[in-house]
Motif scaffolding. Structure first.
Motif, PDB file in Angstrom:
ATOM      1  N   THR A   1     -22.670  27.978  16.020  1.00 15.71           N
ATOM      2  CA  THR A   1     -23.283  26.811  15.393  1.00 15.71           C
ATOM      3  C   THR A   1     -23.158  26.895  13.890  1.00 15.71           C
ATOM      4  O   THR A   1     -23.205  27.959  13.302  1.00 15.71           O
ATOM      5  CB  THR A   1     -24.772  26.706  15.740  1.00 15.71           C
ATOM      6  N   VAL A   2     -22.991  25.750  13.313  1.00 14.68           N
ATOM      7  CA  VAL A   2     -22.871  25.657  11.871  1.00 14.68           C
ATOM      8  C   VAL A   2     -24.004  24.768  11.399  1.00 14.68           C
ATOM      9  O   VAL A   2     -24.293  23.746  12.030  1.00 14.68           O
ATOM     10  CB  VAL A   2     -21.517  25.033  11.497  1.00 14.68           C
TER      11      VAL A   2
ATOM     12  N   GLY B   1     -26.151  22.035  10.023  1.00 11.81           N
ATOM     13  CA  GLY B   1     -25.873  20.629   9.748  1.00 11.81           C
ATOM     14  C   GLY B   1     -25.058  19.954  10.824  1.00 11.81           C
ATOM     15  O   GLY B   1     -24.999  18.751  10.879  1.00 11.81           O
ATOM     16  N   TYR B   2     -24.399  20.732  11.681  1.00 11.87           N
ATOM     17  CA  TYR B   2     -23.597  20.087  12.707  1.00 11.87           C
ATOM     18  C   TYR B   2     -24.447  19.465  13.797  1.00 11.87           C
ATOM     19  O   TYR B   2     -24.169  18.389  14.269  1.00 11.87           O
ATOM     20  CB  TYR B   2     -22.649  21.091  13.348  1.00 11.87           C
ATOM     21  N   VAL B   3     -25.449  20.214  14.197  1.00 12.69           N
ATOM     22  CA  VAL B   3     -26.241  19.726  15.309  1.00 12.69           C
ATOM     23  C   VAL B   3     -27.454  18.997  14.760  1.00 12.69           C
ATOM     24  O   VAL B   3     -28.299  19.597  14.125  1.00 12.69           O
ATOM     25  CB  VAL B   3     -26.685  20.885  16.214  1.00 12.69           C
ATOM     26  N   PRO B   4     -27.528  17.706  14.972  1.00 14.34           N
ATOM     27  CA  PRO B   4     -28.652  16.964  14.409  1.00 14.34           C
ATOM     28  C   PRO B   4     -29.961  17.407  15.043  1.00 14.34           C
ATOM     29  O   PRO B   4     -29.997  17.750  16.225  1.00 14.34           O
ATOM     30  CB  PRO B   4     -28.329  15.517  14.773  1.00 14.34           C
ATOM     31  N   ASP B   5     -31.024  17.431  14.233  1.00  9.05           N
ATOM     32  CA  ASP B   5     -32.321  17.805  14.783  1.00  9.05           C
ATOM     33  C   ASP B   5     -32.807  16.695  15.685  1.00  9.05           C
ATOM     34  O   ASP B   5     -32.866  15.547  15.276  1.00  9.05           O
ATOM     35  CB  ASP B   5     -33.332  17.998  13.650  1.00  9.05           C
TER      36      ASP B   5
ATOM     37  N   GLY C   1     -19.057  21.443  16.019  1.00 13.16           N
ATOM     38  CA  GLY C   1     -20.410  21.384  16.560  1.00 13.16           C
ATOM     39  C   GLY C   1     -20.445  21.651  18.047  1.00 13.16           C
ATOM     40  O   GLY C   1     -21.508  21.674  18.655  1.00 13.16           O
TER      41      GLY C   1
ATOM     42  N   TYR D   1     -18.439  16.433   8.373  1.00 10.52           N
ATOM     43  CA  TYR D   1     -19.411  16.254   9.423  1.00 10.52           C
ATOM     44  C   TYR D   1     -19.932  14.834   9.647  1.00 10.52           C
ATOM     45  O   TYR D   1     -19.839  14.342  10.767  1.00 10.52           O
ATOM     46  CB  TYR D   1     -20.580  17.222   9.234  1.00 10.52           C
TER      47      TYR D   1
END
Lengths: 479, 245
Positions: free
Chosen positions: B68-69, B71-75, A268, A337
Motif C-alpha cells: 500500500t502506498v 494516499g492510494y486507498v481512499p479512507d 493501489g 493518483y
C-alpha cells in the motif's frame, strides 16, 4: 507533373521493388481490412450489448452476448486488423528502405495464411465460449502458438531482407521495424507463458496481463506506426527528417521505457507497490521520447502544414501522430493518483485502448495504405471524396468514441467511489455514455465499410488509370 | 488473370512512363542533422525529475511485502460496523457445530434429517430425552433395530466415536444437536457430564443396541456452566432443569 525526379533508373528500381512485394503486402492489407470490417461491426454490437442486452437477442445469436462479442471484437481488431496491417506496411517499408527486391514472398504468404487461420480460430473459439477472458489474450489457449510461429516467420524474413540491404544509411524507420519485429515475439511469448502455460498467482497473472497491454502499445503498435510516420512525412514533403539526434533519442527512449509500462493500471491494488510505481514512472519517462518524436515530426513539417490538407497519407499520418502524443501524455497524467483512481476500473479503459489502436495506430496505417496500394496495383484511388469520407468519419467517430468512453468512465468511477450508495448507481451512471458510444460506432462502421470497398476496387484493379493521384484538397504534389 | 496481365505489362514495358505513382514520388527519406534544442533538453530533464520523484515516492522501497502506498486507498467514510458479539453459549454451540460438520454430517446430513437407513436427529426422542443414552450412542455407536420418530431403522451401524472425540467435543456436539435439531435450548451438556458417561460406559466393548442403552429419563449428572442464562439450579442441576415427563 512535378518532375523533381531522380534518375529514371531509380524509378525503375523502386518500381521493381514494389512489384516484388506486391503479393504479400496486398495479402496482408486485404485480410487486415476484412478483419477491420468484422471488428468494427463486432465493436458496434458489443457496445450495444453493454447498455441494451436485448439487442439482437435471438437464440441463434446467443454468442453475441457482451461477454463474447467484446473479446472477439478486441481480438479481431488487434490481431486481425492492427498487426496484419502493420506487417504489411513494415514489409513494404523494409523492402523500400533496404533498397532490395525481395526474393521469397512465399514465406510471407504462408505466414500470412497461418496468422489468419490463427485469428479465425481465436475469434470462433471466443464465440463458442472458449475465451480465456484475459484482455487482448482472450483467444483460446491453443491459438497463441500459431500466431507466434506465423509472426516469427515474418520476423525471420524481415531480418533476412535487412541482411541483404544495399549499402547506405539505415533509416530510422528500419530501426522501428526491427524493434517491432523483436519485441512482439518476446512480449507475446512471455505473456502467454506466464498466463497460460506456467500460471503463477492470480495477482501475477493480472500484472502480466496489464504489462502485456502496455508493452504491446509502446513496443509493438507504436514502433510500427512510427516507422510509417517517419517514412511518409519526409517522403511526401521531399525533405529530410529534421534531426537524426531526435530520431535516435526517440527510438532508444521508447525502447528503454516501453517494456516497463502497463502495470500502473493496478496502482493501489494488492501488488507490491513498486510494480505499479515502476510502470507509472515508465510512462512518465516515455514523455521524453514522445516529445523528441513529436518535435522531430513537427520541425520536419515546418512551413508545410498545408500539405496535411491535401495529401491523404499526410492527413491520416498527422492525426495518427497527434493521437500518439496525446495518448502518451495522457497515460503519463493517468499515472498520478487522483486521475488514475478515476480511470482505473471503468469504461475509460476502453477509451485508452481505442485511442491507441484506432486513434494512433490505425490512422497511421490508413495513411500508409493510401500511399502504398496505388504503387502495388498500378492504378489510382478512385476518388478523393471517398478518402475524405473515410478520414472524417474515422476521425470524428474515434474522437467521440474516446471522449464518450472517457467521460463516461470518470462518471462511473466517481459513482463507484461512493461507499454508501448501491453499486447499481455506478453502472447506471455509465449508461448514457455507453449509448453515446454506440452512436459513435455507427460512424466508424460507415467509414470503414467505405474504406474496405475502396480498397477492394483497387485490389481488383478497378482504380483510375491516371497520372493524377487522388487528392483530397488542391495541391500539386504526390500523395 | 488480371494479375498475370499486370506482371506481363511490367516485364515487357519497363519504361519509366508506366510507373506513374512511383515516378511522381519524392526521393527516399533522409535524415537531417539539426541539433536538439535547449528547450527540449529542459523538458526532458523535467520529465526525468518528475518520473524519478514519482518512483521514489510510490515504490515503497522496492519491498515485495509493501503493497500500500499512502494516499492510494481512499479512507472510507465512518461507517460503524457493529462487530457481532458472540455470547459464550453461541461460541460453545459453534464448537459443537464444527464437530458435527466434521463427524456426523456425512451420515445424518447437514439438516439432521438422515438418509435411507440412517435415522434423523431432528426431534428424535434419542436426542431430546435422556442425555446418558445419547452420550452412550456417540461413545459406543449404535446398531440393531431402533425406532425413531415412529419409523424403524436397523440395517446400518453407527460406529463408536469414543476414540476420536474427547469429552469436550462430545459435550459440544451433543449440545449443538439438542439445540439445533431437538429444540432443547435452555441447557447444555458439559464436558464433566460426558466424562461421567465415559467413566461409566467407556470400557464397554460392544456396540450399543436399544437394549444396552440407559433409560429415557436418565440424565448425566453435573452442573450447568456459569455463563449459561438462566442460572441453573443449585445441585442436581440437569435433572431439575429438564422438565420431567
Amino acid at each position: 507533373m512535378p518532375e523533381d525526379n531522380p534518375a529514371d533508373e531509380d524509378v525503375l528500381h523502386r518500381a521493381a521493388i514494389d512489384r516484388s512485394v506486391r503479393l504479400p503486402v496486398l495479402f496482408f492489407f486485404t485480410s487486415a481490412a476484412a478483419w477491420l470490417a468484422v471488428s468494427v461491426v463486432l465493436g458496434f454490437i458489443q457496445s450495444m450489448k453493454l447498455h441494451s442486452p436485448g439487442f439482437l437477442d435471438f437464440p441463434c445469436l446467443h454468442f453475441l452476448q457482451y461477454g463474447r462479442s467484446n473479446p472477439a471484437f478486441m481480438g479481431a481488431l488487434v490481431y486481425g486488423w492492427a498487426i496484419q496491417a502493420g506487417l504489411g506496411v513494415c514489409i513494404w517499408l523494409m523492402a523500400r528502405l533496404c533498397r532490395a527486391e525481395i526474393k521469397n514472398p512465399i514465406t510471407l504468404i504462408v505466414a500470412g495464411h497461418f496468422w489468419n487461420i490463427g485469428v479465425l480460430l481465436g475469434v470462433l473459439g471466443i464465440f463458442t465460449g472458449h475465451s480465456t477472458s484475459i484482455e487482448w489474450l482472450a483467444f483460446p489457449k491453443a491459438v497463441w502458438p500459431i500466431l507466434f510461429v506465423a509472426y516469427s516467420l515474418v520476423v525471420v524474413w524481415l531480418f533476412t531482407l535487412f541482411q541483404r540491404r544495399k549499402p547506405g544509411e539505415v533509416y530510422i524507420s528500419v530501426l522501428y521495424i526491427l524493434g517491432a519485429c523483436l519485441w512482439f515475439p518476446w512480449i507475446y511469448l512471455t505473456a502467454n507463458v506466464f498466463i497460460h502455460v506456467l500460471p503463477g498467482s492470480p495477482i501475477a497473472k493480472a500484472a502480466t496481463s496489464a504489462w502485456y497491454l502496455g508493452s504491446m502499445t509502446y513496443l509493438v503498435l507504436a514502433p510500427m506506426a512510427l516507422a510509417s510516420a517517419y517514412y511518409f512525412i519526409p517522403k511526401i514533403l521531399g525533405r529530410p527528417i529534421y534531426s537524426s539526434y531526435l530520431s535516435t533519442l526517440g527510438f532508444w527512449g521508447l525502447a528503454i521505457v516501453g517494456g516497463w509500462t502497463g502495470i500502473q493500471k493496478f496502482m493501489g491494488g494488492p501488488l507490491p507497490a513498486w510494480m505499479p510505481a515502476v510502470s507509472g514512472a515508465a510512462v512518465i519517462f516515455a514523455i521524453i521520447p514522445v516529445c523528441a518524436i513529436a518535435v522531430n515530426h513537427h520541425m520536419t513539417l515546418r512551413g508545410q502544414h498545408k500539405l496535411i490538407e491535401s495529401s491523404p497519407t499526410m492527413r491520416f499520418t498527422a492525426v495518427g501522430a497527434a493521437a500518439f502524443t496525446f495518448y502518451c501524455v495522457f497515460s503519463a497524467l493517468n499515472a498520478f493518483y487522483p486521475l488514475g483512481a478515476l480511470t482505473q476500473l471503468s469504461q475509460t479503459t476502453m477509451a485508452f485502448q481505442l485511442l491507441a489502436v484506432y486513434g494512433f495506430f490505425s490512422m497511421c496505417m490508413f495513411g500508409a495504405i493510401y500511399f502504398i496500394v496505388p504503387r502495388l496495383v498500378g492504378c489510382e484511388w478512385v476518388s478523393g471524396r471517398r478518402i475524405r469520407f473515410h478520414f472524417w468519419f474515422s476521425t470524428y467517430g474515434m474522437i467521440s468514441l474516446v471522449a464518450v468512453h472517457f467521460l463516461g468512465g470518470l462518471w462511473q468511477s466517481h459513482a463507484y467511489a461512493q461507499f454508501d450508495v448501491p453499486l447499481e448507481n455506478a453502472i447506471s451512471a455509465g449508461r448514457p455514455y455507453a449509448i453515446g458510444a454506440s452512436v459513435a460506432w455507427v460512424f466508424i462502421i460507415a467509414s470503414n465499410v467505405m474504406f474496405l470497398y475502396h480498397l477492394s476496387l483497387m485490389v481488383f484493379r478497378l482504380g483510375r488509370k491516371s497520372e493524377q493521384p487522388a487528392m483530397i484538397g488542391h495541391a500539386d504534389h504526390t500523395g | 488473370m488480371s494479375d498475370e496481365l499486370q506482371n506481363h505489362d511490367y516485364e515487357h514495358k519497363t519504361s519509366v512512363r508506366d510507373h506513374g505513382s512511383v515516378r511522381r514520388e519524392k526521393q527516399e527519406p533522409k535524415t537531417g542533422l539539426e541539433p536538439i534544442t535547449l528547450s527540449l533538453v529542459a523538458a526532458c530533464a523535467a520529465a526525468l525529475m518528475i518520473g524519478g520523484g514519482y518512483l521514489g515516492a510510490k515504490s515503497g522501497g522496492f519491498d515485495f511485502a509493501s503493497t500500500t502506498v499512502n494516499g492510494y486507498v481512499p479512507d472510507p467514510p465512518d461507517i460503524e460496523i457493529a462487530a457481532a458479539e458472540l455470547s459464550e453459549l453461541d461460541k460453545y454451540l459453534a464448537g459443537g457445530e464444527a464437530v458435527y460438520k466434521a463427524t456426523c454430517n456425512g451420515c445424518h446430513q447437514v439438516t439432521g434429517g438422515g438418509q435411507g437407513q440412517i435415522p434423523p436427529l431432528v426431534d428424535a426422542e434419542w436426542v431430546t430425552e435422556g442425555t446418558e443414552r445419547f452420550a452412550q450412542i456417540i461413545l459406543n455407536g449404535m446398531t440393531g433395530p431402533i425406532s425413531v420418530n415412529g419409523k424403524s431403522f436397523g440395517s446400518q451401524m453407527m460406529p463408536p466415536q469414543k476414540g476420536s472425540l474427547n469429552d469436550k467435543q462430545i459435550a459440544q456436539v451433543m449440545s449443538f444437536v439438542r439445540h439445533k435439531f431437538g429444540g432443547v435450548t435452555d441447557i447444555v451438556v458439559t464436558k464433566e457430564m460426558v466424562a461421567a458417561a465415559r467413566e461409566k460406559h467407556g470400557a464397554q466393548a460392544n456396540i450399543n443396541t436399544v437394549a444396552s442403552l440407559a433409560a429415557a429419563d436418565s440424565y448425566l449428572p453435573g452442573e450447568q456452566p456459569e455463563w449459561l442464562n438462566p442460572e441453573p439450579a443449585e445441585d442436581a442441576a440437569p435433572a431439575a432443569a429438564e422438565p420431567e415427563n
